[in-house]
Design an enzyme around this catalytic site. Structure first.
Site, PDB file in Angstrom:
ATOM      1  N   ASN A 109      22.084  24.637   8.340  1.00 39.86           N
ATOM      2  CA  ASN A 109      22.422  25.243   7.056  1.00 39.86           C
ATOM      3  C   ASN A 109      21.356  26.194   6.491  1.00 39.86           C
ATOM      4  OD1 ASN A 109      20.425  23.459   6.322  1.00 39.86           O
ATOM      5  ND2 ASN A 109      21.719  22.186   5.010  1.00 39.86           N
ATOM      6  N   LYS A 163      14.935  27.420   7.773  1.00 36.36           N
ATOM      7  CA  LYS A 163      14.907  26.653   9.013  1.00 36.36           C
ATOM      8  C   LYS A 163      15.058  27.573  10.236  1.00 36.36           C
ATOM      9  CE  LYS A 163      17.136  22.649   6.799  1.00 36.36           C
ATOM     10  NZ  LYS A 163      18.348  21.790   6.832  1.00 36.36           N
ATOM     11  N   ARG A 219      24.289  29.511   1.811  1.00 32.69           N
ATOM     12  CA  ARG A 219      24.796  28.715   2.927  1.00 32.69           C
ATOM     13  C   ARG A 219      26.247  29.082   3.244  1.00 32.69           C
ATOM     14  NH1 ARG A 219      21.793  23.530   0.629  1.00 32.69           N
ATOM     15  NH2 ARG A 219      19.920  23.527   1.956  1.00 32.69           N
ATOM     16  N   HIS A 248      15.918  24.439   3.717  1.00 31.27           N
ATOM     17  CA  HIS A 248      15.612  23.218   2.982  1.00 31.27           C
ATOM     18  C   HIS A 248      14.972  23.613   1.660  1.00 31.27           C
ATOM     19  CE1 HIS A 248      13.764  19.392   1.823  1.00 31.27           C
ATOM     20  NE2 HIS A 248      12.677  20.105   1.565  1.00 31.27           N
ATOM     21  N   TYR A 261      10.635  14.471   7.183  1.00 33.42           N
ATOM     22  CA  TYR A 261      11.921  13.777   7.141  1.00 33.42           C
ATOM     23  C   TYR A 261      11.770  12.257   7.121  1.00 33.42           C
ATOM     24  CZ  TYR A 261      14.518  18.116   7.980  1.00 33.42           C
ATOM     25  OH  TYR A 261      15.079  19.377   7.866  1.00 33.42           O
ATOM     26  N   ARG A 303      18.359  25.800  -5.443  1.00 29.37           N
ATOM     27  CA  ARG A 303      19.403  24.951  -4.860  1.00 29.37           C
ATOM     28  C   ARG A 303      20.798  25.501  -5.171  1.00 29.37           C
ATOM     29  NH1 ARG A 303      17.775  20.301  -2.685  1.00 29.37           N
ATOM     30  NH2 ARG A 303      19.729  19.205  -3.079  1.00 29.37           N
ATOM     31  N   THR A 308      24.831  21.345   0.598  1.00 31.38           N
ATOM     32  CA  THR A 308      24.060  21.068   1.810  1.00 31.38           C
ATOM     33  C   THR A 308      24.895  21.278   3.062  1.00 31.38           C
ATOM     34  OG1 THR A 308      22.692  19.464   0.632  1.00 31.38           O
ATOM     35  CG2 THR A 308      22.733  19.302   3.025  1.00 31.38           C
ATOM     36  N   PHE A 338      20.377   9.963  12.806  1.00 29.41           N
ATOM     37  CA  PHE A 338      20.216  11.401  13.026  1.00 29.41           C
ATOM     38  C   PHE A 338      18.775  11.881  12.830  1.00 29.41           C
ATOM     39  CE2 PHE A 338      21.885  10.686   8.694  1.00 29.41           C
ATOM     40  CZ  PHE A 338      20.847  11.198   7.926  1.00 29.41           C
ATOM     41  N   GLU A 391       6.063  17.445  -1.104  1.00 24.20           N
ATOM     42  CA  GLU A 391       6.279  18.322   0.044  1.00 24.20           C
ATOM     43  C   GLU A 391       5.260  19.456   0.092  1.00 24.20           C
ATOM     44  OE1 GLU A 391      11.037  17.496   0.773  1.00 24.20           O
ATOM     45  OE2 GLU A 391      10.435  19.383  -0.164  1.00 24.20           O
TER      46      GLU A 391
END
Length: 216
Positions: free
Chosen positions: A108, A4, A98, A111, A45, A81, A87, A53, A122
């Site tokens: 964080n 990100k 993270r 993704h 999203y 992950r 997260t 949010f 995706e």
């Protein structure tokens, strides 16, 4: 997987994240640095579109460039992950990516798809709407990125966390907080415009203001 804006504008951090994942011997088959259009951000999203949010998520991922990637390999989804960690940054173990480099809560650094079905959806979305393509030299591109940026500057994770944490704890939404964010996000942002690092800073500042408002 997507690194990100909060990771990509910190060039050394994004290089360190990339290096960790490539060291796991997954095959990197697509790699692209790009600005995310708002239209793609909203589709990415969409599962959260009814949540309060949602607008912030869209603003965040489109604020500054990201690194979009596709990895292949045995158990690659769970492996990535696990490497990223929880997260929410505060819940991530200190040895996870993270835990090392995330800033606060959902700011964080990355993704990652959470299931094969999600990954399929995706990858198709980012291919069709974001121009992400499989390439035989994707890994070479990533390694060139690492070589260019891994020693490019210092890691300002501690300073950024401290600005965000202190501002929330002390209900501080002053312009000085925003100025500190702009300064820190611009320090290791080679090739990224001041407009983009400023926009990212403003989006993180919006998060701080929302967290302060929740407390009132």
């Amino acid at each position: 997987m997507i690194i990100k804006p909060d990771g990509t504008v910190r060039r050394r951090v994004s290089a360190l994240v990339l290096q960790t994942l490539l060291d796991k011997d997954y095959r990197l088959i697509a790699f692209k640095e790009m600005k995310v259009p708002k239209s793609l951000a909203k589709m990415h999203y969409a599962v959260h579109k009814e949540k309060p949010f949602f607008p912030w998520l869209v603003d965040f991922i489109s604020a500054a460039p990201v690194l979009a990637m596709v990895f292949e390999g045995d158990d690659v989804i769970q492996g990535i992950r696990d490497a990223l960690g929880a997260t929410f940054v505060q819940r991530a173990s200190s040895d996870s990516l993270r835990g090392k480099y995330g800033i606060w809560a959902g700011i964080n650094i990355a993704h990652a798809s959470d299931a094969p079905e999600t990954a399929t959806t995706e990858i198709a979305l980012w291919t069709e709407e974001g121009g992400l393509k499989e390439s035989s030299n994707a890994e070479d591109q990533a390694r060139e990125y690492i070589q260019r940026y891994i020693s490019s500057g210092s890691d300002f994770t501690f300073e950024l966390r401290n600005v965000v944490k202190t501002a929330i704890e002390h209900n501080d939404t002053s312009t000085q907080v925003l100025a500190s964010l702009k300064d820190l996000f611009s320090r290791d942002a080679e090739g990224i415009s001041k407009k983009d690092t400023d926009t990212l800073s403003e989006v993180v500042f919006d998060f701080i203001k929302e967290e302060v408002q929740k407390k009132s």
